[in-house]
Each structure stands twice: as C-alpha cells, then as structure tokens.
Write a protein that holds these residues in place. Structure first.
Motif, PDB file in Angstrom:
ATOM      1  N   GLU A 185       0.858  -1.200   0.000  1.00 26.06           N
ATOM      2  CA  GLU A 185       0.000   0.000   0.000  1.00 26.06           C
ATOM      3  C   GLU A 185       0.887   1.240   0.000  1.00 26.06           C
ATOM      4  N   ARG A 186       0.327   2.351  -0.495  1.00 23.88           N
ATOM      5  CA  ARG A 186       1.031   3.636  -0.409  1.00 23.88           C
ATOM      6  C   ARG A 186       0.010   4.763  -0.306  1.00 23.88           C
ATOM      7  N   PHE A 187       0.267   5.679   0.630  1.00 20.01           N
ATOM      8  CA  PHE A 187      -0.607   6.831   0.852  1.00 20.01           C
ATOM      9  C   PHE A 187       0.252   8.086   0.967  1.00 20.01           C
ATOM     10  N   SER A 188      -0.405   9.235   0.976  1.00 16.96           N
ATOM     11  CA  SER A 188       0.330  10.496   1.126  1.00 16.96           C
ATOM     12  C   SER A 188       0.256  11.037   2.545  1.00 16.96           C
ATOM     13  N   THR A 189      -0.535  10.401   3.411  1.00 19.15           N
ATOM     14  CA  THR A 189      -0.621  10.778   4.820  1.00 19.15           C
ATOM     15  C   THR A 189      -0.864   9.518   5.640  1.00 19.15           C
ATOM     16  N   TRP A 190      -0.629   9.627   6.958  1.00 20.96           N
ATOM     17  CA  TRP A 190      -0.923   8.513   7.858  1.00 20.96           C
ATOM     18  C   TRP A 190      -2.424   8.307   8.005  1.00 20.96           C
ATOM     19  N   GLU A 191      -3.204   9.295   7.608  1.00 25.06           N
ATOM     20  CA  GLU A 191      -4.656   9.155   7.660  1.00 25.06           C
ATOM     21  C   GLU A 191      -5.208   8.456   6.426  1.00 25.06           C
ATOM     22  N   GLY A 192      -4.354   8.119   5.473  1.00 24.48           N
ATOM     23  CA  GLY A 192      -4.778   7.326   4.322  1.00 24.48           C
ATOM     24  C   GLY A 192      -5.180   8.115   3.094  1.00 24.48           C
ATOM     25  N   ALA A 193      -4.742   9.374   2.979  1.00 24.82           N
ATOM     26  CA  ALA A 193      -5.035  10.127   1.755  1.00 24.82           C
ATOM     27  C   ALA A 193      -4.328   9.478   0.572  1.00 24.82           C
ATOM     28  N   PRO A 194      -4.970   9.465  -0.598  1.00 22.89           N
ATOM     29  CA  PRO A 194      -4.371   8.809  -1.766  1.00 22.89           C
ATOM     30  C   PRO A 194      -3.009   9.403  -2.120  1.00 22.89           C
ATOM     31  N   PHE A 195      -2.116   8.546  -2.594  1.00 32.74           N
ATOM     32  CA  PHE A 195      -0.809   9.005  -3.046  1.00 32.74           C
ATOM     33  C   PHE A 195      -0.885   9.384  -4.509  1.00 32.74           C
ATOM     34  N   GLU A 196      -0.308  10.538  -4.846  1.00 36.19           N
ATOM     35  CA  GLU A 196      -0.250  11.016  -6.218  1.00 36.19           C
ATOM     36  C   GLU A 196       1.208  11.269  -6.601  1.00 36.19           C
ATOM     37  N   PRO A 197       1.508  11.315  -7.908  1.00 42.67           N
ATOM     38  CA  PRO A 197       2.887  11.611  -8.317  1.00 42.67           C
ATOM     39  C   PRO A 197       3.417  12.914  -7.738  1.00 42.67           C
ATOM     40  N   SER A 198       2.524  13.851  -7.461  1.00 45.14           N
ATOM     41  CA  SER A 198       2.939  15.148  -6.924  1.00 45.14           C
ATOM     42  C   SER A 198       2.978  15.175  -5.395  1.00 45.14           C
ATOM     43  N   SER A 199       2.674  14.073  -4.735  1.00 46.89           N
ATOM     44  CA  SER A 199       2.623  14.054  -3.272  1.00 46.89           C
ATOM     45  C   SER A 199       3.986  14.407  -2.681  1.00 46.89           C
ATOM     46  N   GLU A 200       3.955  15.114  -1.563  1.00 43.19           N
ATOM     47  CA  GLU A 200       5.177  15.575  -0.904  1.00 43.19           C
ATOM     48  C   GLU A 200       5.560  14.706   0.289  1.00 43.19           C
ATOM     49  N   TYR A 201       4.751  13.692   0.556  1.00 45.04           N
ATOM     50  CA  TYR A 201       5.000  12.781   1.677  1.00 45.04           C
ATOM     51  C   TYR A 201       4.467  11.415   1.263  1.00 45.04           C
ATOM     52  N   ALA A 202       5.130  10.372   1.736  1.00 37.44           N
ATOM     53  CA  ALA A 202       4.687   9.013   1.389  1.00 37.44           C
ATOM     54  C   ALA A 202       4.672   8.138   2.625  1.00 37.44           C
ATOM     55  N   VAL A 203       3.608   7.373   2.774  1.00 32.52           N
ATOM     56  CA  VAL A 203       3.528   6.316   3.768  1.00 32.52           C
ATOM     57  C   VAL A 203       3.438   5.004   2.990  1.00 32.52           C
ATOM     58  N   SER A 204       4.456   4.179   3.133  1.00 30.84           N
ATOM     59  CA  SER A 204       4.571   2.965   2.326  1.00 30.84           C
ATOM     60  C   SER A 204       4.483   1.725   3.194  1.00 30.84           C
ATOM     61  N   VAL A 205       3.763   0.735   2.689  1.00 32.62           N
ATOM     62  CA  VAL A 205       3.649  -0.568   3.353  1.00 32.62           C
ATOM     63  C   VAL A 205       4.200  -1.632   2.410  1.00 32.62           C
ATOM     64  N   HIS A 206       5.233  -2.327   2.847  1.00 31.78           N
ATOM     65  CA  HIS A 206       5.800  -3.441   2.096  1.00 31.78           C
ATOM     66  C   HIS A 206       5.663  -4.706   2.940  1.00 31.78           C
ATOM     67  N   ALA A 207       5.523  -5.835   2.262  1.00 31.12           N
ATOM     68  CA  ALA A 207       5.280  -7.099   2.963  1.00 31.12           C
ATOM     69  C   ALA A 207       6.334  -8.145   2.612  1.00 31.12           C
ATOM     70  N   LEU A 208       6.686  -8.942   3.612  1.00 32.53           N
ATOM     71  CA  LEU A 208       7.540 -10.094   3.403  1.00 32.53           C
ATOM     72  C   LEU A 208       6.660 -11.272   3.027  1.00 32.53           C
ATOM     73  N   ALA A 209       7.102 -12.074   2.091  1.00 27.03           N
ATOM     74  CA  ALA A 209       6.290 -13.208   1.653  1.00 27.03           C
ATOM     75  C   ALA A 209       5.991 -14.138   2.810  1.00 27.03           C
ATOM     76  N   SER A 210       4.794 -14.701   2.811  1.00 27.27           N
ATOM     77  CA  SER A 210       4.421 -15.677   3.824  1.00 27.27           C
ATOM     78  C   SER A 210       5.161 -16.988   3.587  1.00 27.27           C
ATOM     79  N   ALA A 211       5.305 -17.758   4.627  1.00 20.97           N
ATOM     80  CA  ALA A 211       5.962 -19.061   4.503  1.00 20.97           C
ATOM     81  C   ALA A 211       5.128 -19.960   3.590  1.00 20.97           C
TER      82      ALA A 211
END
Length: 212
Positions: A185-211
């Motif tokens: 997932e990726r957002f432009s705020t911790w409140e979950g605003a959509p991320f756009e190419p022009s966004s000045e802040y990013a909140v990124s969620v990356h996941a490790l593969a499950s076993a």
C-alpha cells in the motif's frame, strides 16, 4: 555502522534533544494535531496482540500508543537522549540503543519475529548516507513471514528537517525489493489520503512473503 560512530544524518544536522523533541510534539498536540496517526495506521493492519518494532522510536510516542492498544512493542533508537524520555514515559517497555544499519536480534536482547516494523518521523532520510539498503535489509530479517515494513517520510525539503537530503522514493522501493519485500500500500498521509505523483510525503507498506 555502530551506534558509537554517530554518523546518522540526525546526529550530523544537530537534531533536537529528547526533551526538546518531546516538548515540540506536546505543543503540536495542544494545537489540535493528532499525536497518534502513525499508531492508528499500524494498529489497523495488525491482529490483537501482534508484535511491533518501532525502529527509530525517538521519545517513544508511537510505541507507547501501540502498547496502550494492546500490542507487544519494542523500541530502538540511536539517540540516547530520546531513549531517556521513552524510558521515563514507559519504563515497562523494552528500549534499546542501536543503529538500524546492521541491526540484529542480538541488539534487541534476542527479540525477532515481528509482525510489523515501523519507521515513522522521517527515519529513512535521517539514516546515514548510503545505508538505506542495508538498514531495510536488517529490519527485514527481524520480520516474521508475512510481516509488514511501514515507513513514512517527506519527499521534498519542506517536509524534512533542515539540512536533511531527500531520499528518493524509488531508492527506498529498490531497497525494499532487494530485501525481498513486495509493495502492498502507499498513501500520502498517515490518515490514508491517496498518493499522487505530486505528493510531498509518502507512507509505504511493504510485505515479506508468507511461509510456503
């Protein structure tokens, strides 16, 4: 990089002491700011009782709130003055002094297998120059299969501490990919605003593969 080398960008730019930082956050809360946005974001992606590592925990604001919400939390930071405030605020939690670059379970008294690792408060761009990849790799080794790495940071000078260089989002994504993490997932705020190419802040969620 060892904790004694003191070469994180936080130390190089002369960041605030723990007491100063805590007062800054308290003033923001008095003005109506939400002090728990990061913790709320992480909690919404966790099961009850999940284990969380607050990486670059500072004065412990995020970790303390997650503890209040019932999660098992460990905090780690390179700045002793920040940790002094965290230990005073929540002495029952485990607080460790260590650099995220090269961090291992031995630095955390054997703790590992976290459901989520969070880097809030511009931790990523404040890492020592050239260590984003190794820091992400180290944190990934502490995740359990299926665990999440969550990071929020500014993408331009206006959203970073004075003197802190910009870390391109592409460089962070490359580091996550090299560590075996997939974008979730990726957002432009911790409140979950959509991320756009022009966004000045990013909140990124990356996941490790499950076993398997």
């Amino acid at each position: 990089m060892s904790e004694e080398s003191g070469q994180t960008r936080w130390s190089q730019i002369g960041g605030a002491t723990g007491e100063e930082y805590a007062e800054r956050l308290a003033a923001r809360a008095r003005e109506g700011g939400d002090p728990h946005g990061e913790a709320t974001f992480c909690a919404s992606r966790l099961s009850p009782g999940a284990r969380v590592l607050d990486a670059g925990c500072g004065t412990g604001r995020v970790a303390v709130r997650l503890d209040e919400l019932g999660f098992s939390v460990v905090g780690v930071d390179v700045d002793e003055s920040m940790l002094a405030v965290a230990r005073r605020t929540a002495p029952h939690l485990a607080w460790h002094r260590a650099d995220l670059d090269g961090l291992g379970s031995g630095d955390l008294d054997g703790a590992a297998g976290f459901d989520l690792v969070v880097m809030a408060g511009n931790v990523v761009p404040l890492l020592a120059a050239g260590t984003v990849g190794s820091a992400v790799s180290s944190l990934t080794t502490l995740l359990k299969p299926g665990g999440l790495l969550v990071a929020g940071f500014g993408l331009d000078p206006a959203h970073l501490p004075a003197g802190c260089p910009v870390t391109p989002l592409s460089a962070y994504d490359e580091a996550c990919g090299a560590a075996g993490l997939s974008p979730r997932e990726r957002f432009s705020t911790w409140e979950g605003a959509p991320f756009e190419p022009s966004s000045e802040y990013a909140v990124s969620v990356h996941a490790l593969a499950s076993a398997p």
